[in-house]
Design an enzyme around this catalytic site. Structure first.
Site, short mmCIF file in Angstrom:
data_model
loop_
_atom_site.label_atom_id
_atom_site.label_comp_id
_atom_site.label_asym_id
_atom_site.label_seq_id
_atom_site.Cartn_x
_atom_site.Cartn_y
_atom_site.Cartn_z
CD1 TRP A 296 -3.02 1.43 0.79
CD2 TRP A 296 -1.46 2.46 2.01
NE1 TRP A 296 -3.50 2.68 1.09
CE2 TRP A 296 -2.56 3.34 1.84
CE3 TRP A 296 -0.36 2.90 2.74
CZ2 TRP A 296 -2.59 4.62 2.39
CZ3 TRP A 296 -0.37 4.18 3.29
CH2 TRP A 296 -1.49 5.02 3.10
CG HIS A 297 3.29 2.42 3.31
ND1 HIS A 297 2.58 1.46 4.00
CD2 HIS A 297 3.29 3.53 4.10
CE1 HIS A 297 2.17 1.97 5.16
NE2 HIS A 297 2.58 3.21 5.24
N GLY A 298 3.74 1.82 -1.37
CA GLY A 298 4.42 2.19 -2.61
C GLY A 298 4.69 1.00 -3.50
#
Length: 450
Positions: A296-298
């Site tokens: 989700w973060h990248g």
């Protein structure tokens, strides 16, 4: 003229929220509107056909659409890069740009649709009210992830008292101070320690750099969350807390109960207890949650590694058990979890695998460089004041002072508000002076790109 009726206030907020988003993403606003329209209609179908196969199909289509849109805009080039790396092909990048805040508003709308399906919230029958929930500008582009249930009642009925407005404005200015005075300064520290060539960093320089980076991420993101919560309160909305002094934790599990709370609770409520292959499987569920948290973060493997890294320590703590962990001396627990957290932020920072490898070598002295150097010592002394203030700010000093002031002025609400306003005005003046002095530099919020 200030709008007085809630309906009028809602319209004003929608208009200005969409204008706010359009400054950064003039065309991508159509994607946001399409997402709201489709999920609004599907949620109505779920409610109308409750208990029938059509409701399940509507939920499945909503999840397919929402996750699909997030996948296309966020992970297309990541998938192409990996296909090229595995197969030796030379597929050109798609060039698709990542819309601002898509990770945040997509998760918000997913939580709404699932909660309607689970009958945790009533379906919203007015489109503009659901649009307000998704587009509300304080938290639109970088969170926190606000549940519909949190503000559903306030969309229909809310008031803003003088104390609410003052508390919101104070929170907004304190959040701005975290960003301008601490996060931006720490970002300079990180740049000095790591420089352009990580292989030249000393052991001590690498540790000081990653400690500074850990605090930078915290003050940058928690600063934005404070600003969002403060602005929301000024408009009559009470968002849930997103950070609770996470570095005060005694274990990794406690750290994640205090850090980015809205994301952690989202995965806990909507993914951790999902039955895999017919029943709940602890290890697989934990793996799925932390793989997804990282991704989700990248769109980079270091984020996946970062998520799984914390998942492993959480699994170990689960197996040890809370009772046994409580018996471990507090000092040892703090040393253990701070090392794990700080190294984790190193994984988070270095998206390039070569840089990440050099980081791991640096922290154990396997790079052949000296433990420290005169340059490392000079950089530390140059920023020692920033380090000291940042470390102190990680402790709940402000809430402590606030509670003492509230007790001292228990029957003098006006005096308490006046004191908070005075402090806020001083901080606002300092922030303005710093922003003017550094107007040539660009320091966007870190989580805008997520």
């Amino acid at each position: 003229m200030m709008a007085k009726k809630v309906e009028h206030k809602n319209v004003v907020l929608i208009v200005f929220s969409l204008l706010f988003y359009s400054f950064g993403e003039p065309l991508m606003i159509l994607l946001l509107l399409a997402s709201v329209v489709i999920n609004f209609l599907l949620a109505r179908i779920i409610d109308f056909k409750r208990g029938e196969r059509a409701a399940k199909l509507a939920l499945a289509f909503a999840l397919f659409y929402d996750i699909g849109m997030l996948g296309v805009f966020k992970y297309t080039d990541f998938i192409i890069d990996n296909i090229n790396g595995i197969t030796g092909l030379s597929i050109s990048p798609s060039g698709i740009s990542l819309p601002l805040g898509i990770s945040f508003y997509t998760f918000q709308i997913i939580s709404y649709v699932i909660d309607v399906y689970w009958e945790k919230v009533n379906v919203q029958t007015k489109f503009h009210k659901l649009l307000l929930y998704i587009s509300l500008f304080p938290q639109l582009v970088a969170g926190p992830i606000v549940r519909y249930s949190t503000i559903a009642a306030e969309i229909d009925e809310r008031t803003t008292t003088i104390s609410d407005f003052a508390a919101g404005a104070t929170r907004l200015i304190f959040g701005l101070s975290k960003k301008v005075l601490l996060a931006n300064s720490l970002n300079l520290v990180v740049g000095e320690f790591f420089g352009n060539d990580l292989t030249q960093a000393t052991v001590l320089g690498t540790w000081l750099g990653v400690i500074a980076y850990s605090m930078y991420v915290y003050f940058d993101f928690s600063g934005y969350s404070d600003m969002a919560i403060g602005m929301g309160r000024m408009f009559g909305f009470h968002f849930d807390e997103n950070f609770r002094h996470p570095f005060m934790c005694r274990s990794i599990a406690e750290f994640w109960q205090r850090w980015h709370i809205s994301l952690g609770s989202f995965f806990r409520d909507y993914l951790l207890y999902v039955p895999l292959f017919g029943k709940r499987r602890q290890v697989l569920s934990l793996f799925l949650v932390w793989f997804t948290t990282g991704l989700w973060h990248g769109a980079s493997w270091n984020f996946v590694l970062w998520g799984l890294y914390f998942g492993v320590f959480l699994f170990i703590e689960t197996k040890i058990g809370k009772k046994r962990l409580k018996k471990v001396p507090t000092v040892i627990m703090h040393i253990y979890n701070k090392l794990v957290i700080i190294i984790g932020f190193g994984i988070f920072k270095f998206e390039n695998m070569s840089d990440l490898g050099n980081f791991f070598k640096n922290i154990v002295g396997a790079n052949g460089n000296a433990f420290t150097s005169s340059e490392t010592n000079d950089i530390f002394m140059k920023y020692v004041f920033i380090f000291a203030i940042s470390v102190l700010a990680c402790f709940p000093i402000v809430p402590f002072i606030k509670s003492k002031l509230e007790k001292a002025t228990q029957n003098q609400q006006g005096l308490a508000i006046l004191g908070a306003t005075a402090v806020s005005l001083v901080l606002l003046f300092v922030n303005t002076a710093v922003l003017v002095a550094t107007s040539s530099s660009n320091n966007p919020f870190l989580y805008w790109r997520f």
